[in-house]
Write a protein that holds these residues in place. Structure first.
Motif, PDB file in Angstrom:
ATOM      1  N   UNK A  93       1.687   6.686  -1.850  1.00 58.10           N
ATOM      2  CA  UNK A  93       2.581   8.001  -2.226  1.00 58.10           C
ATOM      3  C   UNK A  93       2.083   8.392  -3.649  1.00 58.10           C
ATOM      4  N   UNK A  94       2.051   7.259  -4.629  1.00 62.37           N
ATOM      5  CA  UNK A  94       1.413   7.696  -5.916  1.00 62.37           C
ATOM      6  C   UNK A  94       0.310   8.566  -5.848  1.00 62.37           C
TER       7      UNK A  94
ATOM      8  N   UNK B 264      -2.726  13.623  -6.297  1.00 65.98           N
ATOM      9  CA  UNK B 264      -3.666  14.422  -5.793  1.00 65.98           C
ATOM     10  C   UNK B 264      -2.855  16.135  -5.718  1.00 65.98           C
ATOM     11  N   UNK B 265      -1.520  16.055  -5.317  1.00 61.36           N
ATOM     12  CA  UNK B 265      -1.121  17.363  -5.263  1.00 61.36           C
ATOM     13  C   UNK B 265      -1.208  17.676  -6.914  1.00 61.36           C
TER      14      UNK B 265
ATOM     15  N   UNK C 221       0.731  -1.210  -0.120  1.00 60.94           N
ATOM     16  CA  UNK C 221      -0.026  -0.202   0.065  1.00 60.94           C
ATOM     17  C   UNK C 221       0.793   1.195   0.050  1.00 60.94           C
ATOM     18  N   UNK C 222       1.972   1.108   0.547  1.00 60.64           N
ATOM     19  CA  UNK C 222       2.858   2.318   0.740  1.00 60.64           C
ATOM     20  C   UNK C 222       3.211   3.028  -0.690  1.00 60.64           C
ATOM     21  N   UNK C 223       3.518   2.307  -1.722  1.00 65.33           N
ATOM     22  CA  UNK C 223       3.994   3.117  -3.036  1.00 65.33           C
ATOM     23  C   UNK C 223       2.561   3.527  -3.635  1.00 65.33           C
TER      24      UNK C 223
ATOM     25  N   UNK D   8       0.655   4.698   5.571  1.00 62.81           N
ATOM     26  CA  UNK D   8       1.370   5.101   4.179  1.00 62.81           C
ATOM     27  C   UNK D   8       1.023   6.611   4.095  1.00 62.81           C
ATOM     28  N   UNK D   9       0.100   7.244   4.615  1.00 61.70           N
ATOM     29  CA  UNK D   9      -0.410   8.696   4.454  1.00 61.70           C
ATOM     30  C   UNK D   9       0.598   9.338   5.385  1.00 61.70           C
ATOM     31  N   UNK D  10       0.694   8.981   6.502  1.00 59.37           N
ATOM     32  CA  UNK D  10       1.980   9.641   7.316  1.00 59.37           C
ATOM     33  C   UNK D  10       3.244   9.249   6.582  1.00 59.37           C
ATOM     34  N   UNK D  11       3.636   8.270   6.206  1.00 64.71           N
ATOM     35  CA  UNK D  11       4.887   8.392   5.480  1.00 64.71           C
ATOM     36  C   UNK D  11       4.886   9.119   4.502  1.00 64.71           C
ATOM     37  N   UNK D  12       3.759   9.145   3.588  1.00 60.71           N
ATOM     38  CA  UNK D  12       3.882  10.066   2.436  1.00 60.71           C
ATOM     39  C   UNK D  12       3.845  11.482   2.564  1.00 60.71           C
ATOM     40  N   UNK D  13       3.158  11.969   3.842  1.00 61.11           N
ATOM     41  CA  UNK D  13       3.590  13.297   4.071  1.00 61.11           C
ATOM     42  C   UNK D  13       4.681  13.655   4.592  1.00 61.11           C
ATOM     43  N   UNK D  14       5.378  12.775   5.436  1.00 65.71           N
ATOM     44  CA  UNK D  14       6.880  12.951   5.748  1.00 65.71           C
ATOM     45  C   UNK D  14       7.707  12.994   4.645  1.00 65.71           C
TER      46      UNK D  14
END
Length: 370
Positions: free
Chosen positions: A38-39, A44-45, A33-35, A258-264
């Protein structure tokens, strides 16, 4: 009344199968789920940036273009063409149609209608007199004759009906009643008893056959299906339910992690971009471009602006002087060609004095002259 939250439910006891499934499922799901998260955050950004920088200005431009191409021409056509044309047509219709129709109704149709109404009232009065004096007495006499004839016919019909009814009762009703009472009713009861007995026998046979088929179907189909459900499908369903629940919980947990990792990661990339590009550009703008701009503004732009304003003032004064000179020359030429303007002669509005004045002691008439 104070609102109190219900107490939290106590945690349900979990078996060793749930604990054994949970940890590997969460690890695998987190890695998968992490990749994806992040994608997803990157897309979204990018989508928000594209919406704010491209799509929204493009939409506004397309909206303005659509108004300029479709709305404003129709508004101008309606306001400056159709509305005046409609008002002109309404005026022509009022002049060419309404006024003649009103004149014809007032001076032609109204007198003709009043004449026809007067004739209709006369004809109605004549018909009412004929109805009251002629038709009503004739109708009363005809009704009296028809009443007498009806009474005679009723007496004759009553006697005939009585004779016919006595014959029908004697020849048909009495024999039919005897036949129903002593022949048809006993035969019908016997047939009904036979049918009931046959139905009871058939019902007994059907009950026995159904019971046998039920026992056979229960032994051949129901008991094996029940055993399959109880000992195979239900345990497999419980296992799959546990796996599905754990997978769902793992997906939710992994998505949040994964959201926390992506935000970091996004904050790290933003910090790196700020350190590499934004801070140097800000330092160059603050320490290089701003002093240079101040120097250019104070040394070049302000003197140039002051010179331009002085040239503008001089040009305006020269234009004003030329305009006054041309106006004065035009006035002098008009005075040379046509002369100066006529001066108005002041009128003497005072009372006459001296010999021309009249008074009680000094009159100008021949009778009072000394």
């Amino acid at each position: 009344m104070e609102l109190r939250k219900p107490p939290p439910e106590p945690p349900q006891p979990e078996g060793c199968l749930v604990v054994a499934v949970r940890l590997p499922v969460r690890i695998v799901v987190l890695v998968l789920v992490v990749p994806v998260r992040m994608v997803w955050d990157a897309l979204l950004a990018a989508g928000r940036l594209l919406r704010d920088t491209v799509l929204r200005p493009l939409g506004r431009a397309l909206l303005w273009l659509a108004r300029a191409v479709f709305v404003w021409p129709f508004v101008g056509l309606w306001r400056y063409v159709l509305v005046p044309a409609g008002r002109a047509l309404a005026w022509l219709a009022a002049v060419l149609v309404v006024v003649p129709v009103v004149w014809v109704y007032r001076w032609v149709l109204t007198p003709v209608g009043r004449g026809l109404a007067w004739l209709a009232r006369g004809a109605g009065a004549a018909l009412a007199w004929v109805y009251a004096r002629v038709l009503t007495p004739a109708g009363h006499a005809l009704a009296w004759l028809l009443t007498g004839l009806g009474a005679v016919l009723a007496v004759l019909a009553t006697g005939t009906y009585t004779g016919v009814a006595w014959l029908v009762r004697l020849l048909l009703v009495v024999p039919a009643r005897w036949l129903y009472t002593w022949v048809l009713a006993p035969a019908g009861r016997a047939v009904a008893w036979c049918v009931r007995a046959l139905g009871w026998l058939l019902g007994l046979l059907a009950t026995a056959a159904g019971l046998a088929l039920y026992r056979t179907a229960r032994v051949l189909f129901v008991l094996p299906a029940l055993a399959l459900w109880r000992w195979v499908l239900a345990p497999a369903g419980r296992f799959l339910a546990v796996v599905a629940r754990e997978v769902g919980d793992a997906l939710g947990h992994a998505w949040r992690v994964a959201g926390r990792i992506s935000r970091a990661v996004g904050r790290a990339l933003g910090t790196l971009f700020r350190w590499i590009f934004v801070e140097p550009a800000r330092w160059v703008y603050r320490n290089v471009l701003t002093p240079v701009g101040h120097v250019v503004r104070d040394a070049v732009l302000r003197p140039v602006a002051a010179g331009v304003r002085a040239v503008g003032r001089a040009g305006r004064e020269a234009l004003a002087t030329a305009r006054a000179t041309v106006r004065q020359a035009r006035a002098e030429a008009r005075r040379m060609l046509f002369g100066g303007p006529r001066r108005p002669v002041p009128a003497d509005l005072r009372e006459p004095t001296g010999a021309a004045a009249r008074s009680l002691g000094n009159s100008t008439t021949a009778l009072t002259k000394d």
